[in-house]
Motif scaffolding. Structure first.
Motif, PDB file in Angstrom:
ATOM      1  N   THR A 142       5.743  -5.473 -19.894  1.00 23.09           N
ATOM      2  CA  THR A 142       5.860  -4.079 -19.469  1.00 23.09           C
ATOM      3  C   THR A 142       4.683  -3.325 -20.053  1.00 23.09           C
ATOM      4  OG1 THR A 142       7.244  -3.555 -21.377  1.00 23.09           O
ATOM      5  CG2 THR A 142       8.382  -4.144 -19.347  1.00 23.09           C
ATOM      6  N   TRP A 143       3.914  -2.706 -19.201  1.00 20.04           N
ATOM      7  CA  TRP A 143       2.723  -1.972 -19.621  1.00 20.04           C
ATOM      8  C   TRP A 143       2.935  -0.482 -19.462  1.00 20.04           C
ATOM      9  CZ3 TRP A 143      -0.140  -5.190 -22.132  1.00 20.04           C
ATOM     10  CH2 TRP A 143      -0.167  -6.521 -21.766  1.00 20.04           C
ATOM     11  N   SER A 144       4.160  -0.047 -19.366  1.00 22.00           N
ATOM     12  CA  SER A 144       4.545   1.342 -19.191  1.00 22.00           C
ATOM     13  C   SER A 144       4.902   1.554 -17.719  1.00 22.00           C
ATOM     14  CB  SER A 144       3.427   2.295 -19.603  1.00 22.00           C
ATOM     15  OG  SER A 144       3.913   3.607 -19.586  1.00 22.00           O
ATOM     16  N   VAL A 145       5.305   2.751 -17.424  1.00 24.86           N
ATOM     17  CA  VAL A 145       5.665   3.109 -16.067  1.00 24.86           C
ATOM     18  C   VAL A 145       4.542   3.997 -15.556  1.00 24.86           C
ATOM     19  CG1 VAL A 145       7.384   4.279 -14.663  1.00 24.86           C
ATOM     20  CG2 VAL A 145       8.093   3.072 -16.718  1.00 24.86           C
ATOM     21  N   ALA A 146       4.026   3.701 -14.410  1.00 26.45           N
ATOM     22  CA  ALA A 146       2.907   4.493 -13.904  1.00 26.45           C
ATOM     23  C   ALA A 146       3.141   4.903 -12.467  1.00 26.45           C
ATOM     24  CB  ALA A 146       1.610   3.691 -14.002  1.00 26.45           C
ATOM     25  N   CYS A 147       2.559   6.032 -12.100  1.00 26.26           N
ATOM     26  CA  CYS A 147       2.609   6.441 -10.709  1.00 26.26           C
ATOM     27  C   CYS A 147       1.652   5.593  -9.886  1.00 26.26           C
ATOM     28  CB  CYS A 147       2.289   7.919 -10.571  1.00 26.26           C
ATOM     29  SG  CYS A 147       0.666   8.374 -11.189  1.00 26.26           S
ATOM     30  N   GLU A 148       0.710   4.973 -10.559  1.00 22.34           N
ATOM     31  CA  GLU A 148      -0.252   4.101  -9.899  1.00 22.34           C
ATOM     32  C   GLU A 148      -0.228   2.762 -10.637  1.00 22.34           C
ATOM     33  OE1 GLU A 148      -4.075   6.048  -9.179  1.00 22.34           O
ATOM     34  OE2 GLU A 148      -3.096   7.908  -9.749  1.00 22.34           O
ATOM     35  N   PRO A 149       0.268   1.707 -10.019  1.00 20.53           N
ATOM     36  CA  PRO A 149       0.385   0.423 -10.709  1.00 20.53           C
ATOM     37  C   PRO A 149      -0.940  -0.046 -11.300  1.00 20.53           C
ATOM     38  CG  PRO A 149       1.509   0.349  -8.607  1.00 20.53           C
ATOM     39  CD  PRO A 149       0.757   1.652  -8.653  1.00 20.53           C
ATOM     40  N   GLY A 150      -0.845  -0.677 -12.458  1.00 27.36           N
ATOM     41  CA  GLY A 150      -2.029  -1.207 -13.107  1.00 27.36           C
ATOM     42  C   GLY A 150      -2.804  -0.184 -13.915  1.00 27.36           C
ATOM     43  N   ARG A 151      -2.180   0.964 -14.198  1.00 27.10           N
ATOM     44  CA  ARG A 151      -2.859   2.002 -14.970  1.00 27.10           C
ATOM     45  C   ARG A 151      -1.921   2.580 -16.006  1.00 27.10           C
ATOM     46  NH1 ARG A 151      -5.657   4.962  -9.841  1.00 27.10           N
ATOM     47  NH2 ARG A 151      -6.912   3.169  -9.305  1.00 27.10           N
ATOM     48  N   ILE A 152      -2.441   2.765 -17.179  1.00 28.26           N
ATOM     49  CA  ILE A 152      -1.726   3.537 -18.186  1.00 28.26           C
ATOM     50  C   ILE A 152      -2.369   4.916 -18.121  1.00 28.26           C
ATOM     51  CG2 ILE A 152      -1.204   3.785 -20.628  1.00 28.26           C
ATOM     52  CD1 ILE A 152      -1.287   0.658 -20.702  1.00 28.26           C
ATOM     53  N   TYR A 153      -1.581   5.853 -17.678  1.00 26.74           N
ATOM     54  CA  TYR A 153      -2.041   7.182 -17.293  1.00 26.74           C
ATOM     55  C   TYR A 153      -1.008   8.157 -17.849  1.00 26.74           C
ATOM     56  CZ  TYR A 153      -2.791  10.857 -13.721  1.00 26.74           C
ATOM     57  OH  TYR A 153      -3.006  12.025 -13.054  1.00 26.74           O
ATOM     58  N   LEU A 154      -1.301   8.761 -18.995  1.00 19.42           N
ATOM     59  CA  LEU A 154      -0.306   9.509 -19.747  1.00 19.42           C
ATOM     60  C   LEU A 154       0.422  10.604 -18.975  1.00 19.42           C
ATOM     61  CD1 LEU A 154      -2.013   9.666 -23.245  1.00 19.42           C
ATOM     62  CD2 LEU A 154      -0.366   8.028 -22.358  1.00 19.42           C
ATOM     63  N   PRO A 155      -0.256  11.409 -18.143  1.00 25.16           N
ATOM     64  CA  PRO A 155       0.505  12.448 -17.448  1.00 25.16           C
ATOM     65  C   PRO A 155       1.652  11.902 -16.600  1.00 25.16           C
ATOM     66  CG  PRO A 155      -1.828  12.898 -17.259  1.00 25.16           C
ATOM     67  CD  PRO A 155      -1.695  11.524 -17.860  1.00 25.16           C
ATOM     68  N   VAL A 175      -2.373  -6.960 -11.498  1.00 26.02           N
ATOM     69  CA  VAL A 175      -1.816  -8.264 -11.834  1.00 26.02           C
ATOM     70  C   VAL A 175      -2.467  -8.749 -13.125  1.00 26.02           C
ATOM     71  CG1 VAL A 175      -1.552 -10.662 -11.083  1.00 26.02           C
ATOM     72  CG2 VAL A 175      -1.424  -8.809  -9.406  1.00 26.02           C
ATOM     73  N   ALA A 176      -1.641  -9.148 -14.105  1.00 30.22           N
ATOM     74  CA  ALA A 176      -2.166  -9.631 -15.377  1.00 30.22           C
ATOM     75  C   ALA A 176      -3.123 -10.799 -15.142  1.00 30.22           C
ATOM     76  CB  ALA A 176      -1.019 -10.066 -16.282  1.00 30.22           C
ATOM     77  N   GLY A 177      -4.233 -10.784 -15.872  1.00 25.20           N
ATOM     78  CA  GLY A 177      -5.213 -11.850 -15.767  1.00 25.20           C
ATOM     79  C   GLY A 177      -6.251 -11.646 -14.688  1.00 25.20           C
ATOM     80  N   SER A 178      -6.130 -10.578 -13.898  1.00 22.75           N
ATOM     81  CA  SER A 178      -7.094 -10.319 -12.825  1.00 22.75           C
ATOM     82  C   SER A 178      -8.480 -10.033 -13.378  1.00 22.75           C
ATOM     83  CB  SER A 178      -6.643  -9.136 -11.975  1.00 22.75           C
ATOM     84  OG  SER A 178      -5.408  -9.399 -11.373  1.00 22.75           O
ATOM     85  N   ALA A 179      -8.537  -9.255 -14.431  1.00 24.52           N
ATOM     86  CA  ALA A 179      -9.805  -8.860 -15.042  1.00 24.52           C
ATOM     87  C   ALA A 179      -9.499  -8.412 -16.467  1.00 24.52           C
ATOM     88  CB  ALA A 179     -10.439  -7.723 -14.243  1.00 24.52           C
ATOM     89  N   PRO A 180     -10.500  -8.310 -17.315  1.00 25.03           N
ATOM     90  CA  PRO A 180     -10.242  -7.867 -18.681  1.00 25.03           C
ATOM     91  C   PRO A 180      -9.785  -6.409 -18.710  1.00 25.03           C
ATOM     92  CG  PRO A 180     -12.571  -8.469 -18.391  1.00 25.03           C
ATOM     93  CD  PRO A 180     -11.887  -8.665 -17.083  1.00 25.03           C
ATOM     94  N   PRO A 181      -8.936  -6.047 -19.680  1.00 24.44           N
ATOM     95  CA  PRO A 181      -8.521  -4.649 -19.816  1.00 24.44           C
ATOM     96  C   PRO A 181      -9.733  -3.753 -20.011  1.00 24.44           C
ATOM     97  CG  PRO A 181      -7.243  -6.062 -21.273  1.00 24.44           C
ATOM     98  CD  PRO A 181      -8.337  -6.901 -20.701  1.00 24.44           C
ATOM     99  N   GLN A 182      -9.624  -2.522 -19.531  1.00 21.42           N
ATOM    100  CA  GLN A 182     -10.746  -1.597 -19.659  1.00 21.42           C
ATOM    101  C   GLN A 182     -10.237  -0.175 -19.836  1.00 21.42           C
ATOM    102  OE1 GLN A 182     -13.886  -2.014 -16.740  1.00 21.42           O
ATOM    103  NE2 GLN A 182     -14.387   0.146 -16.905  1.00 21.42           N
ATOM    104  N   LEU A 183     -10.835   0.530 -20.773  1.00 25.15           N
ATOM    105  CA  LEU A 183     -10.534   1.932 -21.005  1.00 25.15           C
ATOM    106  C   LEU A 183     -11.416   2.778 -20.100  1.00 25.15           C
ATOM    107  CD1 LEU A 183      -9.253   4.205 -22.801  1.00 25.15           C
ATOM    108  CD2 LEU A 183     -11.291   3.992 -24.231  1.00 25.15           C
TER     109      LEU A 183
END
Length: 172
Positions: free
Chosen positions: A12-25, A81-89
């Motif tokens: 679980t990487w959090s709940v997002a309005c846009e999958p695959g993003r940790i987006y605080l608002p 999808v996990a493993g698609s690419a390295p995490p990026q800020l």
């Protein structure tokens, strides 16, 4: 959720309005909703909030500015999808996202939200000659580089969230 895994064993990487993003608002309202859901139904979804907040403190706060980054891509930009690419800020900071996030974070971690507020104010709030408005009114600048009508709209939205968060901390 134990060690970031849900009941199905998925991360679980959090709940997002846009999958695959940790987006605080968008993540914070869902985290707040977990508290309400738990109280109504006797579940324990909000138990993961402390772990999530620790992660946010470590990864989403700018180390020198003291404000919040806009977004983190745990699977790489544009991937869900996990493993698609390295995490990026996404190391952009904006007045809209910061005001919105600080306001909502107060429901999860009021002390941290209050700590973020002075840096937010110093980074995004302008008045007098620094204001984009001819009358010098106090504004919250989005600072994402948008110009023209888009930039003006983002500054107005940022100012709206700025008013909400200022009121939260009794700042005139």
């Amino acid at each position: 959720a134990s060690e970031g895994l849900d009941a199905a064993g998925e991360h679980t990487w959090s709940v997002a309005c846009e999958p695959g993003r940790i987006y605080l608002p968008c993540n914070v309202p869902h985290r707040l909703a977990q508290i309400t859901f738990d109280r109504i139904y006797g579940t324990h979804y909000a138990d993961s909030n402390a772990q999530w907040l620790d992660w946010v403190h470590e990864h989403m706060e700018h180390p020198t500015e003291g404000v919040l980054y806009d977004m983190f891509y745990p699977f790489g930009p544009g991937e869900s999808v996990a493993g698609s690419a390295p995490p990026q800020l996404n190391d952009r900071i904006s007045g809209v996202y910061n005001g919105w996030s600080i306001w909502m974070l107060a429901g999860l971690d009021g002390a941290w939200s209050k700590e973020l507020y002075p840096a937010y104010k110093q980074t995004f709030v302008v008045s007098g000659q620094a204001s984009p408005e001819p009358d010098g009114r106090t504004m919250v600048l989005d600072r994402t580089g948008a110009t023209g009508l888009s930039g003006d709209a983002l500054n107005l939205v940022a100012t709206g969230f700025g008013m909400v968060v200022a009121r939260q901390f009794s700042d005139d």
